[in-house]
Structures are given as C-alpha cells and as structure tokens.
Design a protein around this motif. Sequence first.
Motif, PDB file in Angstrom:
ATOM      1  N   GLY A 170      10.522   1.600  -1.714  1.00 46.13           N
ATOM      2  CA  GLY A 170      10.096   0.641  -0.697  1.00 46.13           C
ATOM      3  C   GLY A 170      10.078  -0.778  -1.211  1.00 46.13           C
ATOM      4  N   GLY A 205       2.236  -1.771  -1.869  1.00 48.85           N
ATOM      5  CA  GLY A 205       3.182  -1.090  -0.990  1.00 48.85           C
ATOM      6  C   GLY A 205       4.547  -0.951  -1.649  1.00 48.85           C
ATOM      7  N   GLY A 206       5.108   0.231  -1.590  1.00 49.72           N
ATOM      8  CA  GLY A 206       6.390   0.485  -2.219  1.00 49.72           C
ATOM      9  C   GLY A 206       6.281   0.867  -3.676  1.00 49.72           C
ATOM     10  N   THR A 239       5.170  -7.934   5.038  1.00 49.25           N
ATOM     11  CA  THR A 239       5.870  -7.186   3.997  1.00 49.25           C
ATOM     12  C   THR A 239       5.472  -7.671   2.616  1.00 49.25           C
ATOM     13  N   GLY A 293      12.443  -2.678   1.038  1.00 48.94           N
ATOM     14  CA  GLY A 293      11.660  -3.585   1.872  1.00 48.94           C
ATOM     15  C   GLY A 293      11.624  -4.999   1.338  1.00 48.94           C
ATOM     16  N   LEU A 296      10.360  -0.210   5.963  1.00 45.69           N
ATOM     17  CA  LEU A 296      10.768   0.490   4.752  1.00 45.69           C
ATOM     18  C   LEU A 296       9.866   0.221   3.554  1.00 45.69           C
ATOM     19  N   MET A 297       9.028  -0.790   3.621  1.00 47.90           N
ATOM     20  CA  MET A 297       8.180  -1.180   2.495  1.00 47.90           C
ATOM     21  C   MET A 297       7.208  -0.088   2.057  1.00 47.90           C
ATOM     22  N   PRO A 298       6.616   0.728   2.924  1.00 54.46           N
ATOM     23  CA  PRO A 298       5.628   1.708   2.442  1.00 54.46           C
ATOM     24  C   PRO A 298       6.201   2.900   1.678  1.00 54.46           C
ATOM     25  N   ILE A 299       7.509   3.044   1.561  1.00 53.85           N
ATOM     26  CA  ILE A 299       8.082   4.176   0.832  1.00 53.85           C
ATOM     27  C   ILE A 299       7.674   4.066  -0.636  1.00 53.85           C
TER      28      ILE A 299
END
Length: 89
Positions: A34, A85-86, A77, A38, A26-29
């Motif tokens: 994210g 990321g996120g 993560t 994440g 879920l982190m790359p959202i």
Amino acid sequence: MSNAVERSSNPTAWAAFWVALAGLLLMPIPLFIGLILGGGLSIVAAVLAVIALLKGLARSGKGIAPVVFAAIFIALTWGGISFGGGILW
C-alpha cells in the motif's frame, strides 16, 4: 470541437481525482504494498492536481472542484501513510 464551443471540463483535473482516489483506496494494503502503490499514485495525483489547478485558473476556474477533491484524497493518503497505512495495517 470548434473554437466557438469552449470545453467546460478539465480532463487533467478528473485524472488527478481518479488517480488520487485510487491511491487512497490502495494505501491500506499492508506489507509496504500500500505504501508503494498508494504513495506512488498520490505523488502522481499531486503533480496532476497542480497542472489541473493551473489550467483551471487560466480558464476562469473551470474544473476546479475535482482538483479540490483530489487534494483532499492526497492529504488523506499522506496522512494515512504517516500513521502507518501501507506499512503496519
């Protein structure tokens, strides 16, 4: 279960594994979604991993492998979040 049959798995370790994997996925959202999902799940997974590690060490190393993979997922993560990321992706 009876006392004669010792449980060979560590359910807390598996919980840490699955929560850490969900956090990594879920982190790359983008747009901070994210980061919140994440990052939050990875913090929960880190707490579960510490508990599972202590349980596993008390039981002669039973169920340590999922904790190791959870720790890798948590590190990935946090590393991804530190590189944007996120937030930016």
